[in-house]
Design a protein around this motif. Structure first.
Motif, PDB file in Angstrom:
ATOM      1  N   LEU A 182       0.826  -1.208   0.000  1.00 13.87           N
ATOM      2  CA  LEU A 182       0.000   0.000   0.000  1.00 13.87           C
ATOM      3  C   LEU A 182       0.859   1.256   0.000  1.00 13.87           C
ATOM      4  O   LEU A 182       0.568   2.215  -0.733  1.00 13.87           O
ATOM      5  CB  LEU A 182      -0.958  -0.010   1.194  1.00 13.87           C
ATOM      6  CG  LEU A 182      -2.081  -1.041   1.119  1.00 13.87           C
ATOM      7  CD1 LEU A 182      -2.805  -1.146   2.454  1.00 13.87           C
ATOM      8  CD2 LEU A 182      -3.055  -0.704   0.005  1.00 13.87           C
ATOM      9  N   ALA A 183       1.917   1.245   0.778  1.00 19.79           N
ATOM     10  CA  ALA A 183       2.819   2.403   0.811  1.00 19.79           C
ATOM     11  C   ALA A 183       3.474   2.614  -0.557  1.00 19.79           C
ATOM     12  O   ALA A 183       3.571   3.748  -1.040  1.00 19.79           O
ATOM     13  CB  ALA A 183       3.875   2.215   1.904  1.00 19.79           C
ATOM     14  N   ALA A 184       3.926   1.542  -1.177  1.00 18.32           N
ATOM     15  CA  ALA A 184       4.572   1.649  -2.494  1.00 18.32           C
ATOM     16  C   ALA A 184       3.577   2.123  -3.553  1.00 18.32           C
ATOM     17  O   ALA A 184       3.913   2.964  -4.397  1.00 18.32           O
ATOM     18  CB  ALA A 184       5.180   0.301  -2.895  1.00 18.32           C
ATOM     19  N   LEU A 185       2.359   1.606  -3.512  1.00 21.97           N
ATOM     20  CA  LEU A 185       1.347   2.027  -4.479  1.00 21.97           C
ATOM     21  C   LEU A 185       0.982   3.500  -4.288  1.00 21.97           C
ATOM     22  O   LEU A 185       0.850   4.241  -5.257  1.00 21.97           O
ATOM     23  CB  LEU A 185       0.102   1.149  -4.367  1.00 21.97           C
ATOM     24  CG  LEU A 185       0.259  -0.296  -4.848  1.00 21.97           C
ATOM     25  CD1 LEU A 185      -0.942  -1.139  -4.436  1.00 21.97           C
ATOM     26  CD2 LEU A 185       0.471  -0.350  -6.355  1.00 21.97           C
ATOM     27  N   ALA A 186       0.840   3.929  -3.042  1.00 19.39           N
ATOM     28  CA  ALA A 186       0.515   5.332  -2.776  1.00 19.39           C
ATOM     29  C   ALA A 186       1.652   6.244  -3.220  1.00 19.39           C
ATOM     30  O   ALA A 186       1.412   7.320  -3.782  1.00 19.39           O
ATOM     31  CB  ALA A 186       0.212   5.531  -1.294  1.00 19.39           C
ATOM     32  N   ALA A 187       2.887   5.821  -2.997  1.00 15.01           N
ATOM     33  CA  ALA A 187       4.037   6.624  -3.423  1.00 15.01           C
ATOM     34  C   ALA A 187       4.089   6.746  -4.946  1.00 15.01           C
ATOM     35  O   ALA A 187       4.446   7.798  -5.476  1.00 15.01           O
ATOM     36  CB  ALA A 187       5.332   6.012  -2.885  1.00 15.01           C
ATOM     37  N   GLN A 188       3.721   5.685  -5.646  1.00 16.35           N
ATOM     38  CA  GLN A 188       3.782   5.664  -7.107  1.00 16.35           C
ATOM     39  C   GLN A 188       2.579   6.343  -7.767  1.00 16.35           C
ATOM     40  O   GLN A 188       2.718   7.043  -8.761  1.00 16.35           O
ATOM     41  CB  GLN A 188       3.881   4.219  -7.598  1.00 16.35           C
ATOM     42  CG  GLN A 188       3.894   4.053  -9.100  1.00 16.35           C
ATOM     43  CD  GLN A 188       5.188   4.475  -9.749  1.00 16.35           C
ATOM     44  OE1 GLN A 188       6.246   4.342  -9.158  1.00 16.35           O
ATOM     45  NE2 GLN A 188       5.113   5.013 -10.955  1.00 16.35           N
ATOM     46  N   PHE A 189       1.378   6.126  -7.203  1.00 17.44           N
ATOM     47  CA  PHE A 189       0.155   6.527  -7.898  1.00 17.44           C
ATOM     48  C   PHE A 189      -0.668   7.580  -7.167  1.00 17.44           C
ATOM     49  O   PHE A 189      -1.671   8.053  -7.708  1.00 17.44           O
ATOM     50  CB  PHE A 189      -0.718   5.297  -8.177  1.00 17.44           C
ATOM     51  CG  PHE A 189      -0.022   4.274  -9.013  1.00 17.44           C
ATOM     52  CD1 PHE A 189       0.159   4.473 -10.370  1.00 17.44           C
ATOM     53  CD2 PHE A 189       0.498   3.119  -8.442  1.00 17.44           C
ATOM     54  CE1 PHE A 189       0.818   3.536 -11.152  1.00 17.44           C
ATOM     55  CE2 PHE A 189       1.162   2.171  -9.216  1.00 17.44           C
ATOM     56  CZ  PHE A 189       1.329   2.388 -10.570  1.00 17.44           C
ATOM     57  N   GLY A 190      -0.299   7.921  -5.957  1.00 23.71           N
ATOM     58  CA  GLY A 190      -1.071   8.916  -5.212  1.00 23.71           C
ATOM     59  C   GLY A 190      -2.257   8.295  -4.512  1.00 23.71           C
ATOM     60  O   GLY A 190      -2.171   7.198  -3.972  1.00 23.71           O
ATOM     61  N   GLU A 191      -3.381   8.997  -4.559  1.00 27.01           N
ATOM     62  CA  GLU A 191      -4.572   8.583  -3.829  1.00 27.01           C
ATOM     63  C   GLU A 191      -5.045   7.200  -4.274  1.00 27.01           C
ATOM     64  O   GLU A 191      -5.131   6.916  -5.468  1.00 27.01           O
ATOM     65  CB  GLU A 191      -5.687   9.598  -4.044  1.00 27.01           C
ATOM     66  CG  GLU A 191      -6.923   9.309  -3.239  1.00 27.01           C
ATOM     67  CD  GLU A 191      -8.005  10.355  -3.425  1.00 27.01           C
ATOM     68  OE1 GLU A 191      -9.170  10.044  -3.123  1.00 27.01           O
ATOM     69  OE2 GLU A 191      -7.694  11.469  -3.888  1.00 27.01           O
ATOM     70  N   LEU A 192      -5.365   6.371  -3.283  1.00 26.07           N
ATOM     71  CA  LEU A 192      -5.839   5.010  -3.529  1.00 26.07           C
ATOM     72  C   LEU A 192      -7.240   4.839  -2.966  1.00 26.07           C
ATOM     73  O   LEU A 192      -7.565   5.404  -1.921  1.00 26.07           O
ATOM     74  CB  LEU A 192      -4.928   3.988  -2.840  1.00 26.07           C
ATOM     75  CG  LEU A 192      -3.437   4.017  -3.138  1.00 26.07           C
ATOM     76  CD1 LEU A 192      -2.713   3.000  -2.262  1.00 26.07           C
ATOM     77  CD2 LEU A 192      -3.174   3.750  -4.609  1.00 26.07           C
TER      78      LEU A 192
END
Length: 165
Positions: free
Chosen positions: A22-32
């Protein structure tokens, strides 16, 4: 920007790997968009229970580049690719849908077949995208979940905290 839904699962150090993803996805794509986390029994093999959830995000990456990015997140979390298809996983991230694409795009089959087969994919997807329509079934994810044989797989929500919630 494409609307994408991803399935995340882990049955090895589950909370640690899901939080890292989740941290990696948020860092890459922003709001989840993040569903609740569900626990389920292993499907297709004998093993520890999984944590599963669905994440929605928007991206301008084409399907192939997105798949490579997700593979990198899996690898960073110790994902081993040698061995049987159905086995323990530190982290598994699958592209469920990419906008309304259907067919094989950049080597990725869309929409992912597990959507209609596995409760641990369909229930959290119906939770965060109830009105979105399956590109092939032409039903909303809520309709598909309402029609799903819930006795076929055991699934239950678990308490899970992530700093971004």
């Amino acid at each position: 920007m494409a609307q994408v839904y991803l399935s995340l699962g882990s049955n090895v150090n589950r909370a640690q790997h899901i939080r890292a993803a989740l941290a990696a996805l948020a860092a890459q794509f922003g709001e989840l968009q993040v569903s609740r986390v569900f626990e389920s029994e292993a499907v297709g093999f004998q093993g520890d229970n999984f944590y599963n959830l669905v994440v929605g995000l928007r991206t301008s990456l084409p399907v192939g580049q997105l798949a490579l990015c997700l593979r990198g997140i899996e690898d960073a979390n110790g994902r081993l690719r040698a061995g049987p298809k159905f086995s323990a996983r530190t982290l598994d991230i699958d592209i469920l849908t990419y906008d309304n694409l259907a067919g094989t795009v950049d080597g990725v089959k869309l929409p992912r077949g597990e959507i209609v087969k596995n409760a641990f994919v369909l229930q959290p997807l119906a939770e965060i995208a109830p009105q979105a329509v399956h590109p092939i079934e032409e039903k909303t994810f809520r309709q598909l979940w309402d029609e799903y044989d819930r006795a076929s797989q055991k699934l239950w929500p678990v308490e899970f905290t992530w700093p971004e919630w």
